[in-house]
Design an enzyme around this catalytic site. Structure first.
Site, PDB file in Angstrom:
ATOM      1  CG  ASP A  67       2.876   4.329  -3.704  1.00 35.70           C
ATOM      2  OD1 ASP A  67       1.890   3.568  -3.738  1.00 35.70           O
ATOM      3  OD2 ASP A  67       3.061   5.182  -2.817  1.00 35.70           O
ATOM      4  CG  HIS A  99      -4.183   0.543  -8.291  1.00 36.81           C
ATOM      5  ND1 HIS A  99      -5.524   0.464  -8.013  1.00 36.81           N
ATOM      6  CD2 HIS A  99      -3.678   1.488  -7.460  1.00 36.81           C
ATOM      7  CE1 HIS A  99      -5.837   1.334  -7.074  1.00 36.81           C
ATOM      8  NE2 HIS A  99      -4.739   1.974  -6.716  1.00 36.81           N
ATOM      9  CG  HIS A 128      -2.065   0.884   1.256  1.00 34.55           C
ATOM     10  ND1 HIS A 128      -2.435   1.705   0.215  1.00 34.55           N
ATOM     11  CD2 HIS A 128      -2.935   1.179   2.267  1.00 34.55           C
ATOM     12  CE1 HIS A 128      -3.476   2.444   0.561  1.00 34.55           C
ATOM     13  NE2 HIS A 128      -3.795   2.156   1.809  1.00 34.55           N
TER      14      HIS A 128
HETATM   15  C1  SDX Z   1      -1.443   2.194  -3.323  1.00 36.71           C
HETATM   16  O1  SDX Z   1      -6.173   0.630  -3.391  1.00 36.71           O
HETATM   17  C2  SDX Z   1      -5.705   1.873  -3.610  1.00 36.71           C
HETATM   18  O2  SDX Z   1      -6.380   2.726  -4.093  1.00 36.71           O
HETATM   19  C3  SDX Z   1      -4.262   2.088  -3.121  1.00 36.71           C
HETATM   20  C4  SDX Z   1      -3.641   3.425  -3.517  1.00 36.71           C
HETATM   21  C5  SDX Z   1      -4.299   4.582  -2.800  1.00 36.71           C
HETATM   22  O3  SDX Z   1      -4.239   5.708  -3.298  1.00 36.71           O
HETATM   23  O4  SDX Z   1      -4.766   4.367  -1.639  1.00 36.71           O
HETATM   24  O5  SDX Z   1      -3.745   3.608  -4.922  1.00 36.71           O
HETATM   25  C6  SDX Z   1      -2.160   3.482  -3.106  1.00 36.71           C
HETATM   26  O6  SDX Z   1      -1.390   1.394  -2.420  1.00 36.71           O
HETATM   27  C7  SDX Z   1      -0.884   1.886  -4.686  1.00 36.71           C
HETATM   28  C8  SDX Z   1      -0.261   0.446  -4.771  1.00 36.71           C
HETATM   29  C9  SDX Z   1       1.151   0.503  -4.178  1.00 36.71           C
HETATM   30  N1  SDX Z   1       1.691  -0.851  -4.059  1.00 36.71           N
HETATM   31  C10 SDX Z   1       2.700  -1.270  -4.878  1.00 36.71           C
HETATM   32  O7  SDX Z   1       3.174  -0.590  -5.788  1.00 36.71           O
HETATM   33  C11 SDX Z   1       3.220  -2.654  -4.555  1.00 36.71           C
HETATM   34  C12 SDX Z   1       3.416  -3.455  -5.841  1.00 36.71           C
HETATM   35  N2  SDX Z   1       2.084  -3.727  -6.413  1.00 36.71           N
HETATM   36  C13 SDX Z   1       1.456  -4.936  -6.094  1.00 36.71           C
HETATM   37  O8  SDX Z   1       1.887  -5.755  -5.114  1.00 36.71           O
HETATM   38  C14 SDX Z   1       0.013  -5.081  -6.567  1.00 36.71           C
HETATM   39  O9  SDX Z   1      -0.079  -4.565  -7.833  1.00 36.71           O
HETATM   40  C15 SDX Z   1      -1.059  -4.501  -5.677  1.00 36.71           C
HETATM   41  C16 SDX Z   1      -0.949  -5.006  -4.292  1.00 36.71           C
HETATM   42  C17 SDX Z   1      -1.002  -3.026  -5.694  1.00 36.71           C
HETATM   43  C18 SDX Z   1      -2.406  -4.942  -6.260  1.00 36.71           C
HETATM   44  O10 SDX Z   1      -2.413  -6.283  -6.190  1.00 36.71           O
HETATM   45  P1  SDX Z   1      -3.689  -7.197  -6.531  1.00 36.71           P
HETATM   46  O11 SDX Z   1      -4.814  -6.397  -7.088  1.00 36.71           O
HETATM   47  O12 SDX Z   1      -3.982  -8.026  -5.342  1.00 36.71           O
HETATM   48  O13 SDX Z   1      -3.140  -8.022  -7.723  1.00 36.71           O
HETATM   49  P2  SDX Z   1      -2.413  -9.389  -7.553  1.00 36.71           P
HETATM   50  O14 SDX Z   1      -1.396  -9.320  -6.438  1.00 36.71           O
HETATM   51  O15 SDX Z   1      -3.446 -10.448  -7.507  1.00 36.71           O
HETATM   52  O16 SDX Z   1      -1.571  -9.473  -8.914  1.00 36.71           O
HETATM   53  C19 SDX Z   1      -2.220  -9.904 -10.118  1.00 36.71           C
HETATM   54  C20 SDX Z   1      -1.099 -10.417 -11.005  1.00 36.71           C
HETATM   55  C21 SDX Z   1      -0.196 -11.403 -10.262  1.00 36.71           C
HETATM   56  O17 SDX Z   1       0.379 -12.252 -11.257  1.00 36.71           O
HETATM   57  P3  SDX Z   1      -0.171 -13.784 -11.328  1.00 36.71           P
HETATM   58  O18 SDX Z   1       0.041 -14.380  -9.956  1.00 36.71           O
HETATM   59  O19 SDX Z   1      -1.641 -13.658 -11.710  1.00 36.71           O
HETATM   60  O20 SDX Z   1       0.706 -14.395 -12.405  1.00 36.71           O
HETATM   61  O21 SDX Z   1      -0.239  -9.319 -11.354  1.00 36.71           O
HETATM   62  C22 SDX Z   1       1.060  -9.524 -10.817  1.00 36.71           C
HETATM   63  C23 SDX Z   1       0.917 -10.562  -9.716  1.00 36.71           C
HETATM   64  O22 SDX Z   1       2.123 -11.280  -9.565  1.00 36.71           O
HETATM   65  N3  SDX Z   1       1.518  -8.264 -10.269  1.00 36.71           N
HETATM   66  C24 SDX Z   1       2.771  -7.840 -10.293  1.00 36.71           C
HETATM   67  C25 SDX Z   1       2.749  -6.578  -9.686  1.00 36.71           C
HETATM   68  N4  SDX Z   1       1.506  -6.273  -9.320  1.00 36.71           N
HETATM   69  C26 SDX Z   1       0.733  -7.327  -9.670  1.00 36.71           C
HETATM   70  N5  SDX Z   1       3.902  -8.420 -10.753  1.00 36.71           N
HETATM   71  C27 SDX Z   1       5.043  -7.701 -10.616  1.00 36.71           C
HETATM   72  N6  SDX Z   1       5.098  -6.486 -10.067  1.00 36.71           N
HETATM   73  C28 SDX Z   1       3.991  -5.893  -9.581  1.00 36.71           C
HETATM   74  N7  SDX Z   1       4.051  -4.698  -9.028  1.00 36.71           N
END
Ligand code: SDX
Length: 380
Positions: free
Chosen positions: A317, A263, A224
């Site tokens: 971010d 996201h 997050h």
């Molecule tokens: C914020 O919700 C909000 O609005 C939050 C926010 C706000 O203003 O409050 O926007 C602020 O928190 C932004 C997000 C910051 N976090 C990060 O940057 C951390 C890295 N991102 C991720 O871990 C991920 O994208 C999330 C947690 C943000 C979202 O994850 P989801 O929706 O649970 O998606 P997921 O983990 O199920 O991923 C789906 C697929 C997966 O691949 P498969 O297992 O299906 O093969 O996408 C891949 C993930 O591995 N994936 C990524 C990735 N994000 C998703 N792979 C590599 N790098 C990434 N960053």
């Protein structure tokens, strides 16, 4: 509804758990509006103070209303002596996110009626927390550096006052404007994890301090708000632009999460990332940090090639890391900056929840055993 009828959505993905009039997100098209106004318009034309008024009152203020709101906010800039003493008692090696969470929680002890929950009283508590939080972060950073705390200057805006209290000198207009845009773009964002945490807590008719404290605890997580620190650590690990391709491909090969990308809602570029990318480039040029910006942009191009098809794009971010670095903030102050802005959204959602409350109590799909006999310990 019995569990047999409800469907399990891991992480509550796609579940509508609240109604709000504050921010609208279209994840497919990469749209974010605060009370119907596009985030790009607010970033380029508004101020953080005006944006807070908009979120809390569901309309833009008149000039007189904004002046009155600014005056009310600035009256609350000053910390109590008790709070200052608590900050000075913090270990100098404490993590700033733990300090801000603890100090906001402690503010309840300085409030003669901490549990009062009428919307008007809750709004006043929200304003006090919003106005005091910058002073807490600035005071702790100076305390850990062995410097005197700098008292707020009520002649300064929210953004200018924070940078003044942090550095002990008046900031440049360019830095103030940049920080103000950061605050605007981070102020609210639907039912993100930390906002949900705040709504869950206040739905028991707990108090504003407990709700905001819970939200800060959630935001700290690297999935997050903590991601902006992760982005900077990644940028620092990459020696130069030419090393970006191999570094990112290596991370992908190791199935590592690339911080600042992806996201739960956006499956297009986060419109805040676009705003912050422009800001980061300008600041990087002005402060001699183009290597950071160029590495960031190179990472974005690799990720676009490798992940755009999966709907993984830069989020808020990603470019906030370069922006905060160029403003001169230490790495472990990046996520506290997210707190300073998001208190506006959290408090707005707390007040919305209080206005139409129902206790949050989801259910589970029990997948355990039944009718298991109790076996005396001597027989186990
Ligand atoms: C914020 O919700 C909000 O609005 C939050 C926010 C706000 O203003 O409050 O926007 C602020 O928190 C932004 C997000 C910051 N976090 C990060 O940057 C951390 C890295 N991102 C991720 O871990 C991920 O994208 C999330 C947690 C943000 C979202 O994850 P989801 O929706 O649970 O998606 P997921 O983990 O199920 O991923 C789906 C697929 C997966 O691949 P498969 O297992 O299906 O093969 O996408 C891949 C993930 O591995 N994936 C990524 C990735 N994000 C998703 N792979 C590599 N790098 C990434 N960053």
């Amino acid at each position: 509804m019995s569990t047999a009828e409800s469907t399990f959505s891991k992480g509550l993905e796609g579940v509508v758990a609240a109604q709000t009039e504050m921010s609208f997100i279209n994840g497919t098209e990469g749209v974010l509006e605060y009370v119907g106004i596009a985030i790009g318009d607010l970033a380029s034309k508004s101020s953080f103070e005006e944006t807070v008024f908009l979120l809390w009152n569901k309309r833009l203020p008149t000039a007189a209303e904004l002046e009155a709101f600014n005056a009310e906010l600035r009256e609350d800039y000053t910390m109590t002596d008790a709070l200052k003493e608590r900050i000075k008692a913090c270990p100098v090696d404490a993590e700033p996110m733990h300090v801000i969470r603890t100090m906001i929680s402690s503010m309840a002890m300085d409030d003669p009626s901490p549990n009062e929950n009428s919307v008007e009283v809750a709004r006043h508590k929200a304003l006090n927390i919003l106005a005091t939080a910058p002073a807490i972060v600035a005071a702790f950073d100076r305390h850990r550096r062995g410097l005197d705390i700098v008292d707020p200057d009520p002649s300064l805006s929210f953004a200018a006052n924070f940078l003044y209290m942090l550095n002990g000198e008046k900031p440049t207009d360019a830095m103030v404007r940049a920080f103000d845009i950061c605050m605007i773009t981070h102020a609210d964002h639907g039912l993100n994890n930390s906002t949900f945490a705040a709504r869950v807590v206040i739905s028991t008719l707990s108090d504003m301090y407990s709700a905001i404290t819970a939200a800060v605890g959630s935001l700290r997580g690297p999935l997050h708000g903590g991601a902006n620190e992760g982005v900077m650590k990644m940028l620092n690990q990459i020696s130069d632009v030419d090393s970006v391709e191999s570094h990112v491909m290596n991370m992908i090969a190791n199935k590592e999460r690339i911080m600042g990308f992806g996201h739960r809602v956006y499956k297009a570029k986060d419109p805040r990332a676009a705003e912050l990318m422009t800001l980061a480039k300008q600041l990087a040029e002005d402060t001699g940090n183009m290597d950071l910006y160029n590495k960031s942009h190179a990472i974005e191009l690799v990720m676009e090639r490798e992940y755009a098809a999966k709907g993984i794009y830069p989020n808020v971010d990603f470019y906030s890391a370069t922006t905060y670095h160029c403003i001169g903030l230490k790495l472990d102050l990046f996520t506290p900056m997210f707190v300073l802005a998001r208190i506006a959204g959290w408090a707005g959602h707390v007040i919305e929840q209080l206005g139409d409350n129902r206790l949050y109590r989801p259910t589970t799909d029990y997948v355990g055993q039944h009718a298991v006999p109790y076996v005396a310990i001597k027989d186990r």
